[in-house]
Design a protein around this motif. Structure first.
Motif, short mmCIF file in Angstrom:
data_model
loop_
_atom_site.label_atom_id
_atom_site.label_comp_id
_atom_site.label_asym_id
_atom_site.label_seq_id
_atom_site.Cartn_x
_atom_site.Cartn_y
_atom_site.Cartn_z
N ASP A 183 0.83 -1.21 0.00
CA ASP A 183 0.00 0.00 0.00
C ASP A 183 0.86 1.25 0.00
O ASP A 183 0.37 2.35 -0.27
CB ASP A 183 -0.91 0.02 1.24
N ASP A 184 2.14 1.09 0.32
CA ASP A 184 3.07 2.21 0.34
C ASP A 184 3.60 2.42 -1.08
O ASP A 184 4.29 1.55 -1.63
CB ASP A 184 4.23 1.88 1.29
N PRO A 185 3.27 3.55 -1.71
CA PRO A 185 3.69 3.75 -3.11
C PRO A 185 5.19 3.72 -3.31
O PRO A 185 5.67 3.28 -4.36
CB PRO A 185 3.10 5.13 -3.46
N ILE A 186 5.96 4.16 -2.32
CA ILE A 186 7.42 4.15 -2.45
C ILE A 186 7.93 2.71 -2.50
O ILE A 186 8.74 2.34 -3.35
CB ILE A 186 8.08 4.93 -1.30
N PHE A 187 7.43 1.89 -1.57
CA PHE A 187 7.82 0.48 -1.56
C PHE A 187 7.36 -0.21 -2.84
O PHE A 187 8.12 -0.95 -3.47
CB PHE A 187 7.22 -0.23 -0.34
N ARG A 188 6.12 0.05 -3.23
CA ARG A 188 5.55 -0.60 -4.40
C ARG A 188 6.35 -0.30 -5.66
O ARG A 188 6.68 -1.20 -6.44
CB ARG A 188 4.09 -0.17 -4.56
N GLU A 189 6.68 0.97 -5.85
CA GLU A 189 7.43 1.35 -7.04
C GLU A 189 8.85 0.81 -7.01
O GLU A 189 9.41 0.40 -8.02
CB GLU A 189 7.44 2.88 -7.19
N GLY A 190 9.47 0.82 -5.81
CA GLY A 190 10.81 0.26 -5.68
C GLY A 190 10.84 -1.22 -5.99
O GLY A 190 11.77 -1.72 -6.64
N TYR A 191 9.79 -1.92 -5.56
CA TYR A 191 9.69 -3.35 -5.83
C TYR A 191 9.50 -3.59 -7.32
O TYR A 191 10.11 -4.49 -7.90
CB TYR A 191 8.53 -3.94 -5.03
N ARG A 192 8.67 -2.78 -7.94
CA ARG A 192 8.45 -2.91 -9.39
C ARG A 192 9.75 -2.70 -10.16
O ARG A 192 10.03 -3.39 -11.14
CB ARG A 192 7.41 -1.88 -9.86
N THR A 193 10.53 -1.72 -9.72
CA THR A 193 11.80 -1.44 -10.38
C THR A 193 12.74 -2.64 -10.28
O THR A 193 13.36 -3.05 -11.27
CB THR A 193 12.48 -0.21 -9.76
N ALA A 194 12.84 -3.21 -9.08
CA ALA A 194 13.70 -4.38 -8.88
C ALA A 194 13.20 -5.57 -9.70
O ALA A 194 14.00 -6.31 -10.29
CB ALA A 194 13.75 -4.75 -7.39
N TYR A 195 11.89 -5.71 -9.76
CA TYR A 195 11.29 -6.80 -10.55
C TYR A 195 11.69 -6.67 -12.02
O TYR A 195 12.09 -7.64 -12.67
CB TYR A 195 9.77 -6.75 -10.39
N ALA A 196 11.58 -5.45 -12.54
CA ALA A 196 11.94 -5.21 -13.94
C ALA A 196 13.43 -5.44 -14.16
O ALA A 196 13.85 -5.96 -15.21
CB ALA A 196 11.55 -3.80 -14.35
N THR A 197 14.24 -5.06 -13.19
CA THR A 197 15.68 -5.25 -13.30
C THR A 197 16.01 -6.74 -13.43
O THR A 197 16.92 -7.13 -14.18
CB THR A 197 16.41 -4.66 -12.08
N ILE A 198 15.26 -7.57 -12.72
CA ILE A 198 15.48 -9.01 -12.77
C ILE A 198 14.95 -9.62 -14.07
O ILE A 198 15.68 -10.25 -14.83
CB ILE A 198 14.81 -9.71 -11.56
N TYR A 199 13.65 -9.42 -14.31
CA TYR A 199 12.99 -10.18 -15.37
C TYR A 199 13.08 -9.55 -16.75
O TYR A 199 12.92 -10.24 -17.75
CB TYR A 199 11.53 -10.43 -15.00
N GLU A 200 13.33 -8.25 -16.81
CA GLU A 200 13.45 -7.61 -18.11
C GLU A 200 14.91 -7.36 -18.51
O GLU A 200 15.26 -7.45 -19.68
CB GLU A 200 12.69 -6.27 -18.11
N HIS A 201 15.76 -7.06 -17.51
CA HIS A 201 17.15 -6.71 -17.81
C HIS A 201 18.14 -7.79 -17.38
O HIS A 201 19.32 -7.70 -17.72
CB HIS A 201 17.50 -5.38 -17.14
N ASN A 202 17.67 -8.75 -16.60
CA ASN A 202 18.53 -9.84 -16.13
C ASN A 202 19.78 -9.33 -15.42
O ASN A 202 20.85 -9.94 -15.49
CB ASN A 202 18.95 -10.75 -17.30
N ASP A 203 19.64 -8.20 -14.74
CA ASP A 203 20.75 -7.62 -13.99
C ASP A 203 20.55 -7.96 -12.51
O ASP A 203 20.02 -7.18 -11.73
CB ASP A 203 20.79 -6.10 -14.21
N TYR A 204 20.96 -9.16 -12.15
CA TYR A 204 20.64 -9.70 -10.83
C TYR A 204 21.40 -9.00 -9.70
O TYR A 204 20.85 -8.80 -8.62
CB TYR A 204 20.90 -11.20 -10.82
N ALA A 205 22.64 -8.64 -9.94
CA ALA A 205 23.42 -7.95 -8.91
C ALA A 205 22.79 -6.60 -8.58
O ALA A 205 22.65 -6.23 -7.40
CB ALA A 205 24.86 -7.77 -9.37
N ALA A 206 22.39 -5.85 -9.60
CA ALA A 206 21.74 -4.55 -9.37
C ALA A 206 20.41 -4.74 -8.66
O ALA A 206 20.04 -3.95 -7.78
CB ALA A 206 21.53 -3.83 -10.70
#
Length: 205
Positions: free
Chosen positions: A80-103
């Protein structure tokens, strides 16, 4: 005898009663998902999860005095926290779209909620994709400690077990998934399919 106008009035009143009694409800989906790590895609917040609907503290009257009962925040309410939600979305995209696991690991730690099962599971997944199976196991175990029924972790940890040659353990993970969401859910189907492949087969999850 009821006159015609009265009949119409009575009928109109009767028809409006169900509309008054049925209150609209809204569901807030949070999830945690393919994103918690299940099945390699789908809902970035994870299937089988619903965020609690935000509500104000309940008020109770006790001896003419108004008291407030405040519900403790749950882990899922973080979405419900927009900051957490957006940060999580960013990390998700970094993993599944960019395959940048360390980042992604850095981004997930930056959320400040390593104890959240979705976060811990994604960290574990990222370490596994980097080939660090020891750290990956630590984080999968941490996710399951936070939520023993986190089906997405059982799924990804099951792939970890297969890659480590622990097929019996992977079968156990499969049985845990079946107990949580049945045999038709994606988490069960993908792990069952992986177990049917010959040992040593490269897994995409």
């Amino acid at each position: 005898m009821i006159t015609s106008p009265m009949k119409f009035a009575t009928l109109a009143a009767f028809l409006t009663v169900p509309l008054i009694l049925i209150a609209p409800q809204s569901a807030v989906a949070a999830g945690g998902g393919g994103g918690g790590g299940g099945g390699g895609g789908g809902d970035p917040y994870g299937s089988h999860y619903e965020a609690p609907t935000p509500s104000s503290p309940a008020q109770q009257q006790q001896g003419g005095k108004t008291t407030h009962k405040i519900k403790k925040p749950t882990k899922q309410s973080l979405f419900d926290d927009p900051i957490f939600r957006e940060g999580y979305r960013t990390a998700y995209a970094t993993i599944y779209e960019h395959n940048d696991y360390a980042a992604a690991i850095d981004q997930l730690h930056a959320l400040g909620h390593d104890e959240h099962p979705n976060v811990a599971n994604l960290i574990g997944y990222s370490y596994r994709k980097l080939g660090d199976y020891k750290q990956s196991q630590v984080w999968y175990e941490r996710a399951l400690k936070a939520d023993p029924n986190h089906v997405l972790t059982w799924n990804y940890y099951g792939f970890w077990q297969i890659e480590q040659g622990n097929r019996d353990q992977a079968e156990f993970h499969l049985s845990r998934i079946a107990a949580i969401c049945g045999t038709d859910c994606e988490e069960y189907r993908t792990l069952a399919a992986a177990l049917e492949k010959p040992p040593g087969t490269s897994l995409v999850y």
